[in-house]
Design a protein around this motif. Structure first.
Motif, short mmCIF file in Angstrom:
data_model
loop_
_atom_site.label_atom_id
_atom_site.label_comp_id
_atom_site.label_asym_id
_atom_site.label_seq_id
_atom_site.Cartn_x
_atom_site.Cartn_y
_atom_site.Cartn_z
N LEU A 100 38.64 46.00 53.69
CA LEU A 100 39.03 46.20 52.29
C LEU A 100 38.88 44.90 51.52
CD1 LEU A 100 40.09 48.17 50.18
CD2 LEU A 100 42.41 47.53 50.86
N CYS A 101 39.24 43.78 52.16
CA CYS A 101 39.07 42.48 51.51
C CYS A 101 37.60 42.22 51.20
CB CYS A 101 39.61 41.36 52.41
SG CYS A 101 41.40 41.41 52.69
N GLN A 102 36.74 42.51 52.15
CA GLN A 102 35.31 42.29 51.95
C GLN A 102 34.76 43.18 50.84
OE1 GLN A 102 33.48 42.84 55.79
NE2 GLN A 102 34.73 41.24 56.75
N GLY A 103 35.20 44.44 50.82
CA GLY A 103 34.74 45.36 49.79
C GLY A 103 35.17 44.92 48.40
N CYS A 104 36.41 44.45 48.27
CA CYS A 104 36.91 44.00 46.97
C CYS A 104 36.22 42.72 46.51
CB CYS A 104 38.42 43.81 47.03
SG CYS A 104 39.35 45.37 47.12
N ARG A 105 35.94 41.83 47.47
CA ARG A 105 35.20 40.62 47.10
C ARG A 105 33.81 40.97 46.58
NH1 ARG A 105 37.21 38.62 52.19
NH2 ARG A 105 39.02 37.25 51.84
N ARG A 106 33.16 41.91 47.24
CA ARG A 106 31.82 42.31 46.83
C ARG A 106 31.82 42.92 45.44
NH1 ARG A 106 31.18 45.49 50.49
NH2 ARG A 106 31.40 47.48 49.40
N LEU A 107 32.87 43.67 45.13
CA LEU A 107 32.96 44.35 43.83
C LEU A 107 33.62 43.50 42.74
CD1 LEU A 107 34.13 47.85 45.13
CD2 LEU A 107 31.86 47.27 44.25
N GLY A 108 34.14 42.34 43.12
CA GLY A 108 34.87 41.52 42.15
C GLY A 108 36.18 42.16 41.73
N LEU A 109 36.81 42.90 42.65
CA LEU A 109 38.03 43.65 42.35
C LEU A 109 39.24 42.92 42.93
CD1 LEU A 109 38.94 46.44 41.14
CD2 LEU A 109 38.75 47.35 43.47
N PRO A 110 40.20 42.51 42.11
CA PRO A 110 41.38 41.83 42.66
C PRO A 110 42.13 42.71 43.66
CG PRO A 110 41.24 41.51 40.28
CD PRO A 110 40.20 42.54 40.63
N LEU A 111 42.49 42.11 44.76
CA LEU A 111 43.23 42.80 45.82
C LEU A 111 44.50 42.00 46.10
CD1 LEU A 111 43.51 44.92 48.09
CD2 LEU A 111 42.09 43.44 49.53
N LEU A 112 45.65 42.68 45.95
CA LEU A 112 46.94 42.02 46.10
C LEU A 112 47.70 42.58 47.30
CD1 LEU A 112 48.03 42.24 42.34
CD2 LEU A 112 46.56 40.56 43.41
N GLU A 113 48.31 41.70 48.05
CA GLU A 113 49.16 42.13 49.17
C GLU A 113 50.58 42.35 48.66
OE1 GLU A 113 49.24 40.18 53.31
OE2 GLU A 113 51.09 39.48 52.33
N VAL A 114 51.11 43.56 48.92
CA VAL A 114 52.47 43.91 48.50
C VAL A 114 53.39 43.83 49.72
CG1 VAL A 114 53.92 45.65 47.40
CG2 VAL A 114 51.50 45.48 46.78
N PRO A 115 54.47 43.05 49.67
CA PRO A 115 55.37 42.92 50.82
C PRO A 115 56.00 44.26 51.20
CG PRO A 115 55.81 41.21 49.19
CD PRO A 115 54.89 42.19 48.55
N PRO A 116 56.40 44.44 52.45
CA PRO A 116 56.97 45.72 52.91
C PRO A 116 58.24 46.12 52.18
CG PRO A 116 56.62 44.20 54.76
CD PRO A 116 56.28 43.46 53.52
N GLU A 117 59.02 45.14 51.73
CA GLU A 117 60.32 45.44 51.12
C GLU A 117 60.21 45.78 49.63
OE1 GLU A 117 59.77 40.92 51.24
OE2 GLU A 117 59.38 42.66 52.53
N VAL A 118 59.01 45.79 49.07
CA VAL A 118 58.83 46.10 47.65
C VAL A 118 58.34 47.54 47.51
CG1 VAL A 118 57.60 45.52 45.52
CG2 VAL A 118 58.32 43.69 47.08
N PRO A 119 59.19 48.45 47.04
CA PRO A 119 58.77 49.86 46.88
C PRO A 119 57.79 50.00 45.71
CG PRO A 119 60.98 49.57 46.01
CD PRO A 119 60.60 48.26 46.66
N PHE A 120 56.85 50.92 45.87
CA PHE A 120 55.86 51.12 44.81
C PHE A 120 56.50 51.57 43.50
CE2 PHE A 120 52.06 51.94 47.87
CZ PHE A 120 52.05 50.59 48.19
N VAL A 121 57.61 52.31 43.59
CA VAL A 121 58.24 52.80 42.37
C VAL A 121 58.72 51.64 41.49
CG1 VAL A 121 60.59 52.96 43.35
CG2 VAL A 121 59.90 54.49 41.48
#
Length: 346
Positions: A100-121
């Motif tokens: 996924l990191c490689q794909g986002c780098r190729r597309l110029g798409l920012p990819l962020l790591e979300v910690p386990p304790e942070v709910p998406f809501v």
């Protein structure tokens, strides 16, 4: 910035700075200043058809089982015009998948790591808070802009702004008014927005965008004068570029810059063009003579010395200029018209 007036002023860079999220950028460094309108969580392999654009797409990677799935997912997010991907670690994988990191780098798409304790809501809650906050700020800007317009038009006293000026901690005795295009960020001072023009009231020059016009400084009771001044200065600045101050307006060049092309056209047609054409046909130097005469303050002696000609020769040329244009260079009023024509020609 997104063009949606209801969208908060959020970028990927700003998301990275929000303490509650503790995000880490793992790919797509070139997209930090792209706008983010909303958050959308999904485990679909192809979420693109369900995106409206400028989202951060949140996923824990349930459908990203191999490199091909990561490639398809990143491509679909990109095709859906989303701004970034937020990958929640800890549920499916302990780290963000390399594919996924490689794909986002190729597309110029920012990819962020979300910690386990942070709910998406928490992302959607935060964006909702930003919408409310931005709506309130926008209302305050527009209300301040309405009051500034009323003061400028003589419909209200500058005293109506005293509580707002006190709230932002400005000195009443020396206020500057700065007119410019509406800034993307909130500059320090009291900001009012009226249409596509922003007026910032402050104690020092704080220009956030150019062109800009600056009036003042004046005490609060004279605010009306500096408001009018800054808008006139902005009008000149929009014609010439850069920053124009109120002190720059009381000059001949500044007055001329306020003339529109239609207003300048008669001077060009009736004065500058006949002189230029006569010089071209007869090999004379009437335009140069007139310019030197004007720069010499209308002095025959000074101009003749600068041109290295006899004063009678200069007077003869001035008579020819009068015959061609109908304006006598020895008369002040006509000399002003001639000066406007020469300036417009230059």
């Amino acid at each position: 910035m997104t063009s949606d007036p209801e969208a908060p002023r959020v970028t990927v860079r700003r998301l990275l700075e929000v303490p509650r999220f503790r995000l880490r950028l793992v790919a797509g460094e070139g997209g930090l200043d792209r706008p983010v309108r909303w958050a959308h969580s999904t485990e679909l392999l192809d979420p693109g058809p369900y995106l409206r654009g400028q989202e951060i797409v949140l996923t824990v990677g349930s459908s990203l089982r191999d490199a091909e799935a990561c490639r398809i997912f990143a491509g679909s997010v990109k095709a859906g015009r989303a701004t970034a991907i937020g990958y929640g670690v800890g549920d499916v994988t302990p780290t963000v998948p390399d594919a996924l990191c490689q794909g986002c780098r190729r597309l110029g798409l920012p990819l962020l790591e979300v910690p386990p304790e942070v709910p998406f809501v928490s992302f959607t809650e935060w964006f909702a808070e930003q919408v409310v906050t931005d709506r309130e700020e926008r209302y305050e800007r527009e209300e301040t802009g309405r009051l500034l317009r009323m003061i400028r038009e003589g419909l209200a006293s500058a005293e109506v702004l005293r509580p707002r000026i006190d709230e932002v901690g400005l000195d009443h005795g020396s206020l500057l008014a700065i007119a410019m295009d509406v800034p993307d960020e909130e500059p320090p001072g009291l900001l009012g927005v009226d249409g596509d023009t922003a007026i910032l009231i402050g104690n020092e020059e704080n220009v956030w965008s150019e062109p800009a016009g600056i009036g003042g400084p004046v005490p609060l009771e004279q605010l009306r004068s500096t408001l009018a001044e800054c808008l006139v200065a902005l009008d000149v600045a929009r014609r010439t570029g850069g920053i124009v101050r109120g002190s720059d307006l009381a000059t001949f060049p500044a007055l001329l810059r306020r003339l529109t092309p239609d207003q300048l056209a008669p001077f060009l047609d009736q004065v500058a063009r006949p002189l230029r054409e006569y010089d071209g046909e007869h090999g004379t130097r009437l335009v140069e003579t007139l310019r030197t005469f004007l720069e010499s303050g209308g002095s025959v002696g000074a101009a003749s010395r600068a041109l290295f000609v006899h004063p009678n020769t200069l007077r003869h040329r001035l008579s020819r200029i009068e015959a061609l244009t109908g304006r006598n260079p020895l008369r002040f009023e006509d000399r002003v018209a001639l000066a406007i024509a020469i300036w417009a020609e230059d």
